[in-house]
Design a protein around this motif. Structure first.
Motif, PDB file in Angstrom:
ATOM      1  N   MET B 173      -2.693 -16.430  20.938  1.00  0.00           N
ATOM      2  CA  MET B 173      -2.321 -15.787  22.015  1.00  0.00           C
ATOM      3  C   MET B 173      -1.459 -16.903  22.973  1.00  0.00           C
ATOM      4  O   MET B 173      -0.600 -16.370  23.799  1.00  0.00           O
ATOM      5  CB  MET B 173      -3.711 -15.469  22.802  1.00  0.00           C
ATOM      6  CG  MET B 173      -4.229 -14.171  22.094  1.00  0.00           C
ATOM      7  SD  MET B 173      -5.970 -13.951  22.608  1.00  0.00           S
ATOM      8  CE  MET B 173      -6.066 -13.485  24.237  1.00  0.00           C
ATOM      9  N   GLU B 174      -1.714 -18.096  22.766  1.00  0.00           N
ATOM     10  CA  GLU B 174      -0.886 -18.799  23.679  1.00  0.00           C
ATOM     11  C   GLU B 174       0.371 -19.194  22.987  1.00  0.00           C
ATOM     12  O   GLU B 174       1.595 -19.282  23.700  1.00  0.00           O
ATOM     13  CB  GLU B 174      -1.783 -20.226  23.710  1.00  0.00           C
ATOM     14  CG  GLU B 174      -2.632 -20.368  24.854  1.00  0.00           C
ATOM     15  CD  GLU B 174      -3.232 -21.740  24.900  1.00  0.00           C
ATOM     16  OE1 GLU B 174      -3.625 -22.195  24.074  1.00  0.00           O
ATOM     17  OE2 GLU B 174      -2.955 -22.188  25.991  1.00  0.00           O
ATOM     18  N   THR B 175       0.337 -19.308  21.677  1.00  0.00           N
ATOM     19  CA  THR B 175       1.574 -19.822  21.143  1.00  0.00           C
ATOM     20  C   THR B 175       2.610 -18.803  20.193  1.00  0.00           C
ATOM     21  O   THR B 175       3.461 -19.252  19.836  1.00  0.00           O
ATOM     22  CB  THR B 175       1.385 -21.185  20.200  1.00  0.00           C
ATOM     23  OG1 THR B 175       0.390 -20.932  19.281  1.00  0.00           O
ATOM     24  CG2 THR B 175       0.941 -22.360  21.198  1.00  0.00           C
ATOM     25  N   GLU B 178       5.516 -12.395  20.031  1.00  0.00           N
ATOM     26  CA  GLU B 178       5.021 -11.394  20.893  1.00  0.00           C
ATOM     27  C   GLU B 178       3.938 -10.602  20.032  1.00  0.00           C
ATOM     28  O   GLU B 178       3.019 -10.311  20.413  1.00  0.00           O
ATOM     29  CB  GLU B 178       6.123 -10.546  21.403  1.00  0.00           C
ATOM     30  CG  GLU B 178       5.663  -9.676  22.774  1.00  0.00           C
ATOM     31  CD  GLU B 178       5.618  -8.174  22.043  1.00  0.00           C
ATOM     32  OE1 GLU B 178       5.066  -7.394  22.885  1.00  0.00           O
ATOM     33  OE2 GLU B 178       5.910  -8.191  20.939  1.00  0.00           O
ATOM     34  N   SER B 180       2.503 -11.439  17.477  1.00  0.00           N
ATOM     35  CA  SER B 180       1.052 -11.953  16.893  1.00  0.00           C
ATOM     36  C   SER B 180       0.161 -12.147  18.059  1.00  0.00           C
ATOM     37  O   SER B 180      -0.909 -11.950  18.069  1.00  0.00           O
ATOM     38  CB  SER B 180       1.234 -13.267  16.380  1.00  0.00           C
ATOM     39  OG  SER B 180       2.147 -13.495  15.363  1.00  0.00           O
ATOM     40  N   LYS B 181       0.831 -12.357  19.339  1.00  0.00           N
ATOM     41  CA  LYS B 181      -0.078 -12.402  20.404  1.00  0.00           C
ATOM     42  C   LYS B 181      -0.630 -11.174  20.737  1.00  0.00           C
ATOM     43  O   LYS B 181      -1.993 -10.929  21.020  1.00  0.00           O
ATOM     44  CB  LYS B 181       0.810 -12.734  21.772  1.00  0.00           C
ATOM     45  CG  LYS B 181       1.383 -14.175  22.001  1.00  0.00           C
ATOM     46  CD  LYS B 181       2.020 -14.186  23.250  1.00  0.00           C
ATOM     47  CE  LYS B 181       2.510 -15.691  23.358  1.00  0.00           C
ATOM     48  NZ  LYS B 181       3.498 -15.941  24.392  1.00  0.00           N
ATOM     49  N   THR B 182       0.046  -9.790  20.519  1.00  0.00           N
ATOM     50  CA  THR B 182      -0.329  -8.581  20.854  1.00  0.00           C
ATOM     51  C   THR B 182      -1.477  -8.080  19.837  1.00  0.00           C
ATOM     52  O   THR B 182      -2.495  -7.878  20.412  1.00  0.00           O
ATOM     53  CB  THR B 182       0.639  -7.644  20.833  1.00  0.00           C
ATOM     54  OG1 THR B 182       1.890  -7.912  21.544  1.00  0.00           O
ATOM     55  CG2 THR B 182       0.264  -6.367  21.209  1.00  0.00           C
ATOM     56  N   THR B 185      -4.548 -10.326  20.921  1.00  0.00           N
ATOM     57  CA  THR B 185      -5.244 -10.062  21.998  1.00  0.00           C
ATOM     58  C   THR B 185      -6.198  -8.535  21.828  1.00  0.00           C
ATOM     59  O   THR B 185      -7.132  -8.514  22.392  1.00  0.00           O
ATOM     60  CB  THR B 185      -4.049  -9.691  23.324  1.00  0.00           C
ATOM     61  OG1 THR B 185      -3.165 -10.825  23.232  1.00  0.00           O
ATOM     62  CG2 THR B 185      -4.872  -9.513  24.407  1.00  0.00           C
ATOM     63  N   MET B 218      -0.798 -15.927  29.628  1.00  0.00           N
ATOM     64  CA  MET B 218      -0.149 -14.919  28.974  1.00  0.00           C
ATOM     65  C   MET B 218       0.788 -14.048  29.957  1.00  0.00           C
ATOM     66  O   MET B 218       1.958 -13.788  30.005  1.00  0.00           O
ATOM     67  CB  MET B 218      -0.778 -13.947  28.023  1.00  0.00           C
ATOM     68  CG  MET B 218      -1.208 -14.694  26.662  1.00  0.00           C
ATOM     69  SD  MET B 218      -1.699 -13.282  25.182  1.00  0.00           S
ATOM     70  CE  MET B 218      -3.130 -12.747  26.145  1.00  0.00           C
ATOM     71  N   LEU B 230       1.634  -5.686  25.435  1.00  0.00           N
ATOM     72  CA  LEU B 230       0.705  -6.873  25.467  1.00  0.00           C
ATOM     73  C   LEU B 230       0.095  -6.920  26.904  1.00  0.00           C
ATOM     74  O   LEU B 230      -1.015  -6.741  27.059  1.00  0.00           O
ATOM     75  CB  LEU B 230       1.678  -8.131  25.304  1.00  0.00           C
ATOM     76  CG  LEU B 230       0.966  -9.540  25.442  1.00  0.00           C
ATOM     77  CD1 LEU B 230      -0.145  -9.651  24.754  1.00  0.00           C
ATOM     78  CD2 LEU B 230       1.842 -10.668  25.262  1.00  0.00           C
TER      79      LEU B 230
END
Lengths: 303, 297
Positions: B173-175, B178, B180-182, B185, B218, B230
């Protein structure tokens, strides 16, 4: 003088089949626990100290302290990594072998397959989990010891710590892998106890795995069904054969020809709760994303 | 139990169905031989939607799951130092796609979990290289975990909590990218929505702030690179956290200011449910009375 390049036969050890023929680390007998196997092994004999490192040329008597630090780092990492890797490998092996050999009455067949699988899984997991933590711990220990002397500036210490850690990383990994594969083979027989017992005692009521399999047998064609007999072990034998560097070799020699399907996010949309639109970067992911598929994905996900 | 295999949503004639079924069995059989495996992995992962019973066939056929597991562990040596090529990444991702299928299917999810197979994906989630092969590997691995949590099964949540998936998700989520972060999360959101998950994350200040800090960073990142999907999951995570009393107290001081800025949240204008969650969040966190009311209980 510095104990120069006490290099063990660890080079290439990563490529060897796990657990199999790597007895060059000279473990005595069959150790009962990880700790014992590490104690029996005189790690310090195998540690490599590069004699060209300036610090050790100047102060050769520091070498023994450095060897001590490396040994300590390996010992610190080995136990938790091995315990975790072996536990996971045993559970996975038990579940898959019980299912695949549900119709096999010969406990030796079951046991042989389990041994081949569990060694590879435990060894692979132990290696992949230990490498970075081990490098990190080694560097920390080495820095601490060299700092204590108040003899060198930090850049010199850092350089020496990195070099020594790099030179001994494979050694540490091999020790950890070996400890994991050996413990895995011992533990799996206990984990499989019940399954083995079912095969020893005639007339034992059907066990879970058998019930599961029989439920699904009708949907499988003959060729895909689990059955009895020695003819179907190959997949399991591959666990022993699988050379670790097959993939590295393959990766280096084959061009990027194969396509892949896009990331597997389609399923998320069904819950209505999931965010996925398929605006994968157009020139983005390395795999060719077919327009038609992308469109399908977008429609499915864009809620 | 006879389970019919219907492909293409049953639109084809019965003859086609038989043919498709034969083709499916052949592809699964092809997985077991090294020479045919790679092509079969690609073909099956492309067609997995067309075969509703692919998951039980993969799981219950002899040796198939073991083969997929081999595909996974033989990639491990390429993770550190990072040497994963696009080709190797594609191949293992096709194997992961088939495991995702097993993870999603009602009949196989529990067996998949019981065999602890998700743990073999954690080393992939633990990688940090930013190259595309690694980014794709992490995204596909997250997809498998995402498929598991989507089922709202508390056994899944329990498994994930006891195996420390949260730190792995937090780092992505940090690195991560977009996308993958989603997905990461989304996984944390699903864990939070489970009572046990919320309790776990709010059990110590350390855990709570680990999550809250990442959520907040984020939100900061979104100022520069907006992403509605996100933001939606971030808000859902915050809202759920605010249901825990101690977390609600902490959120009074650590909820990012941007969430109160209409210019920032204007992007949600077309998303009614997220706007509702946001106002509910701001109301709950901003209103001390809700706290007192709860304390009296």
């Amino acid at each position: 003088a510095a104990s120069s390049q006490a290099n063990v036969a660890t080079s290439g050890g990563q490529g060897a089949a796990p657990g199999g023929s790597k007895d060059d680390l000279n473990l005595q007998g069959v150790p009962q626990s990880v700790d014992q196997s590490i104690q029996n092994l005189n790690i310090s004999n195998y540690i490599t100290i590069n004699p060209s490192i300036a610090i050790f040329q100047q102060y050769p008597n520091l070498v023994s302290a450095v060897i001590q630090a490396v040994t300590q780092a390996i010992k610190e990492i080995v136990s938790p990594v091995v315990d975790r890797s072996v536990t996971i490998a045993c559970i996975t092996t038990r579940e898959l072998v019980s299912k695949d050999f549900a119709l096999e009455q010969d406990e030796q067949q079951l046991k042989a397959a389990a041994h081949m699988m569990v060694q590879n899984l435990a060894g692979s997991l132990a290696l992949v989990t230990s490498k970075e933590p081990l490098r990190h711990t080694m560097c920390n220990q080495l820095r601490a010891i060299l700092n204590k002397t108040n003899l060198f500036d930090s850049s010199l210490i850092e350089q020496a710590a990195q070099l020594v850690a790099n030179d001994n990383l494979d050694l540490g990994c091999n020790i950890i892998e070996k400890a994991a594969t050996e413990k895995a083979v011992r533990d799996i027989d206990v984990t499989l106890d019940l399954a083995l017992l079912h095969r020893r005692k005639l007339g034992t009521p059907f066990h879970d795995a058998l019930v599961q399999v029989q439920q699904w047998l009708p949907i499988l064609p003959e060729s895909l069904r689990p059955k009895a007999g020695p003819h179907q072990k190959r997949v399991y034998e591959d666990f022993m054969r699988l050379p670790r560097d097959r993939v590295a070799h393959q990766a280096a020699t084959q061009p990027t020809a194969t396509g892949a399907t896009e990331p597997n996010l389609r399923g998320f949309a069904e819950g209505g709760n999931m965010p996925m639109q398929s605006n994968l970067p157009a020139s983005g992911m390395h795999m060719p994303v077919q327009n038609q598929q992308t469109e399908h994905l977008r429609v499915a996900l864009d809620k | 139990m006879q389970v019919p295999i219907v492909s293409n949503g049953g639109q084809d004639g019965p003859g086609d169905q038989v043919q498709d079924k034969e083709k499916l069995f052949q592809l699964v059989a092809d997985l077991s031989r090294e020479e045919t495996r790679e092509a079969a992995l690609l073909e099956l992962s492309k067609k997995r939607e067309a075969f509703p019973d692919l998951a039980p066939i993969l799981w219950h056929s002899f040796g198939t799951t073991a083969t997929l597991l081999q595909e996974i562990v033989c990639i491990y040596p390429l993770l550190t130092p990072p040497q994963l090529t696009a080709h190797a990444s594609n191949r293992v991702c096709n194997a992961l796609a088939l495991l995702q299928c097993v993870a999603s299917h009602q009949e196989t999810r529990t067996l998949f979990l019981k065999a602890h197979i998700p743990l073999f994906l954690y080393p992939f989630l633990n990688t940090v290289s930013k190259t595309r092969p690694f980014e794709y590997l992490r995204l596909t691995s997250l997809g498998v975990i995402g498929a598991l949590v989507k089922m709202d099964d508390s056994d899944v949540i329990n498994f994930l909590l006891t195996t420390e998936i949260i730190p792995l998700c937090l780092r992505i989520m940090e690195t991560g990218s977009e996308l993958s972060k989603t997905v990461a999360t989304f996984i944390v959101q699903k864990i939070l929505l489970d009572d046990m998950g919320l309790q776990y994350i709010c059990a110590t200040a350390e855990r709570f702030f680990a999550v809250a800090n990442v959520l907040s960073s984020m939100v900061n990142g979104l100022t520069k690179d907006p992403s509605v999907r996100l933001l939606k999951h971030i808000i859902r995570c915050y809202l759920r956290l605010s249901e825990n009393m101690r977390a609600r107290d902490a959120l009074r001081t650590c909820l990012p200011e941007q969430l109160k800025d209409p210019a920032f949240t204007n992007c949600l204008r077309d998303d009614n449910s997220t706007r509702r969650w946001l106002s509910q969040l701001l109301f709950t966190v901003g209103n001390p009375n809700t706290h007192e009311a709860q304390v009296e209980l």
